[in-house]
Design a protein around this motif. Structure first.
Motif, PDB file in Angstrom:
ATOM      1  N   ILE A 283       1.291  -0.953  -0.089  1.00 18.64           N
ATOM      2  CA  ILE A 283       0.042  -0.094   0.263  1.00 18.64           C
ATOM      3  C   ILE A 283       1.008   1.502  -0.166  1.00 18.64           C
ATOM      4  O   ILE A 283       0.653   2.173  -0.867  1.00 18.64           O
ATOM      5  CB  ILE A 283      -1.082   0.083   1.633  1.00 18.64           C
TER       6      ILE A 283
ATOM      7  N   MET B 161      -8.355  -5.960   0.283  1.00 19.98           N
ATOM      8  CA  MET B 161      -7.286  -5.816   1.010  1.00 19.98           C
ATOM      9  C   MET B 161      -6.896  -6.063  -0.259  1.00 19.98           C
ATOM     10  O   MET B 161      -5.838  -5.208  -0.468  1.00 19.98           O
ATOM     11  CB  MET B 161      -6.946  -6.129   1.812  1.00 19.98           C
TER      12      MET B 161
ATOM     13  N   ALA C 205      -6.058  -3.315  -2.488  1.00 24.43           N
ATOM     14  CA  ALA C 205      -5.864  -1.735  -2.070  1.00 24.43           C
ATOM     15  C   ALA C 205      -4.784  -1.164  -2.147  1.00 24.43           C
ATOM     16  O   ALA C 205      -4.803  -0.085  -2.477  1.00 24.43           O
ATOM     17  CB  ALA C 205      -5.601  -1.939  -0.314  1.00 24.43           C
TER      18      ALA C 205
ATOM     19  N   VAL D 291      -5.613   2.114  -3.762  1.00 28.66           N
ATOM     20  CA  VAL D 291      -4.802   4.003  -2.846  1.00 28.66           C
ATOM     21  C   VAL D 291      -3.953   4.825  -3.822  1.00 28.66           C
ATOM     22  O   VAL D 291      -4.089   5.802  -4.185  1.00 28.66           O
ATOM     23  CB  VAL D 291      -3.529   3.414  -1.870  1.00 28.66           C
TER      24      VAL D 291
ATOM     25  N   VAL E 209      -4.905   3.642   4.181  1.00 27.74           N
ATOM     26  CA  VAL E 209      -6.458   3.905   3.487  1.00 27.74           C
ATOM     27  C   VAL E 209      -6.846   5.100   3.640  1.00 27.74           C
ATOM     28  O   VAL E 209      -7.194   5.929   2.676  1.00 27.74           O
ATOM     29  CB  VAL E 209      -6.768   2.344   3.953  1.00 27.74           C
TER      30      VAL E 209
ATOM     31  N   THR F 171      -9.018   8.224   0.722  1.00 28.94           N
ATOM     32  CA  THR F 171      -9.827   8.052   0.796  1.00 28.94           C
ATOM     33  C   THR F 171     -10.618   8.741   1.616  1.00 28.94           C
ATOM     34  O   THR F 171     -11.752   9.795   0.775  1.00 28.94           O
ATOM     35  CB  THR F 171     -10.534   6.713   1.220  1.00 28.94           C
TER      36      THR F 171
ATOM     37  N   THR G 275     -13.340   3.396   5.056  1.00 30.90           N
ATOM     38  CA  THR G 275     -11.431   2.648   6.081  1.00 30.90           C
ATOM     39  C   THR G 275     -12.180   1.758   6.744  1.00 30.90           C
ATOM     40  O   THR G 275     -11.294   0.976   6.966  1.00 30.90           O
ATOM     41  CB  THR G 275     -10.842   3.997   6.422  1.00 30.90           C
TER      42      THR G 275
ATOM     43  N   VAL H  68     -11.115  -2.231   6.738  1.00 30.58           N
ATOM     44  CA  VAL H  68      -9.426  -2.528   7.156  1.00 30.58           C
ATOM     45  C   VAL H  68      -9.203  -1.951   8.358  1.00 30.58           C
ATOM     46  O   VAL H  68      -8.333  -2.918   8.951  1.00 30.58           O
ATOM     47  CB  VAL H  68      -8.935  -1.604   6.438  1.00 30.58           C
TER      48      VAL H  68
END
Length: 407
Positions: free
Chosen positions: A10, A186, A189, A193, A256, A260, A266, A269
């Motif tokens: 990420i 995920m 993700a 991102v 995240v 976002t 979020t 997560v």
């Protein structure tokens, strides 16, 4: 070759996204057209699972306590934690605003205007917590109402005992399925991102940011200090977890949240990392985190403090100590009073400015960089939620610190 963990992936996605975004500065529309849809897909996937995850987790958490009084005790601790950390955050924002002077030398554009929705009264906010139609609350993604309904459902299951077990089994199964879906999402993700940060960087290049650089520095420095001082101290004292291990465990949710700009988006997560990386029990995380995603606004409160000083300095107004204390009180209470309201950050800021007689027109200048300021304040809001779950779990004997130590 060692396989990269999710946090690293990420982070790489974020850094590469920033670099690519700089290349797209001359063509921000292209970034929005061709790259942003991949980020929107990531957001849609997360939003898809939020309601079933929160509902099932909360029902199971409330039912598994087996004691309504214990549930109330956890609720009191959670709200007290959120109010105290919010008050500290807005105080820190005011201190930094006084030191950095973010509004010095700036003038307000002649055509600056702003429209702000009216904040609901305390009575309206309290009444709106109870849904008249739970299904509609889920359709509208009204988190406070979903939390209230889930808690009543969990309490009802507890009181029903054996007759309520089939309902509990259903929600336990739904919760487990939801966790598996979060795991699948995920994996995407890092791409999500990357795709979310590119258009933001492309649209807000150095030319846009430089005139308001002091405001940006004050907010980013403030959230870093708040995390480093408040959350680090709390998780070490209560959870016996080193700050380095805590932030490492919380990192996927923090990244995240940063991209976002949504605590609710979020949430899946946050729940995942809080349980798997930090050793918080499901019964605590399933209550503290959804509530925090709605009412905890540490980052937003800190931003209010900085922006209040910024607006005052633009208009050449010196705020007295009593006025700054009023800002602390207003921002802290407004974080609860505007819970679940669309555009809560803007409503909070208008309430703060009005409480000390500052012109609302000052908000117009900040609106141009709101997305850049929204990223760190959402990140710190989510980090505060996670730290709160660690603190509450530790005080309830529902924390396994060895999980975080193994990171």
């Amino acid at each position: 070759m060692k396989k990269l963990n999710l946090t690293t992936k990420i982070f790489i996605g974020l850094i590469v996204g920033i670099i690519v975004g700089l290349f797209f500065q001359s063509a921000p529309d292209a970034a929005k057209t061709y790259i942003k849809p991949f980020g929107d897909l990531f957001l849609n996937l997360i939003k898809m699972i939020i309601i079933p995850l929160v509902l099932s987790s909360l029902v199971v958490g409330a039912a598994s306590t087996g004691d309504v009084r214990r549930l109330g005790r956890i609720g009191v601790k959670t709200i007290a934690y959120y109010l105290l950390t919010t008050a500290f955050a807005v105080t820190l924002g005011l201190i930094l605003g006084n030191i950095i002077d973010p509004g010095f030398g700036l003038t307000l554009p002649a055509n600056a205007k702003v429209e702000v929705n009216k904040a609901p009264s305390v009575v309206e906010t309290l009444l709106n917590i109870i849904p008249t139609n739970p299904v509609k609350a889920m359709v509208d993604a009204n988190m406070l109402q979903i939390i209230a309904f889930a808690l009543f459902l969990g309490i009802g299951i507890t009181i029903a005992r054996e007759k309520g077990k089939p309902v509990l089994d259903f929600f336990e199964s739904l919760a487990e399925v939801s966790y598996k879906i979060v795991g699948i999402i995920m994996e995407y993700a890092p791409i999500g991102v990357f795709a979310l940060i590119v258009p933001v960087v492309a649209a807000n290049g150095p030319k846009v940011l430089l005139p308001l650089l002091k405001v940006i520095i004050a907010v980013y420095l403030g959230v870093a200090l708040h995390a480093g001082i408040v959350y680090s101290t709390l998780v070490r004292i209560f959870g016996k977890i080193s700050p380095a291990k805590f932030f490492k465990g919380a990192a996927p949710a923090m990244l995240v949240a940063f991209t976002t700009c949504s605590s609710s988006a979020t949430l899946p997560v946050s729940m995942d990392v809080t349980e798997k990386n930090l050793g918080v029990s499901k019964s605590v995380s399933s209550f503290v985190l959804p509530l925090g995603a709605t009412i905890n606004m540490d980052g937003t409160a800190l931003y209010q403090g900085v922006c209040a000083l910024f607006v005052a300095q633009i208009f050449g107004i010196n705020l007295t100590l009593s006025q700054q204390l009023t800002i602390i009180l207003t921002a802290t209470l407004a974080s609860i009073g505007t819970a679940g309201v669309p555009g809560a950050g803007l409503i909070m800021l208008s309430m703060v400015l009005q409480s000390v007689g500052l012109p609302l027109e000052g908000i117009a200048l900040i609106a141009g960089i709101d997305r850049i300021l929204d990223m760190p304040r959402t990140c710190i809001n989510v980090t505060g939620d996670i730290a709160g779950s660690v603190v509450v779990a530790a005080t309830e004997g529902e924390l396994n610190p060895d999980v975080a130590k193994a990171l």
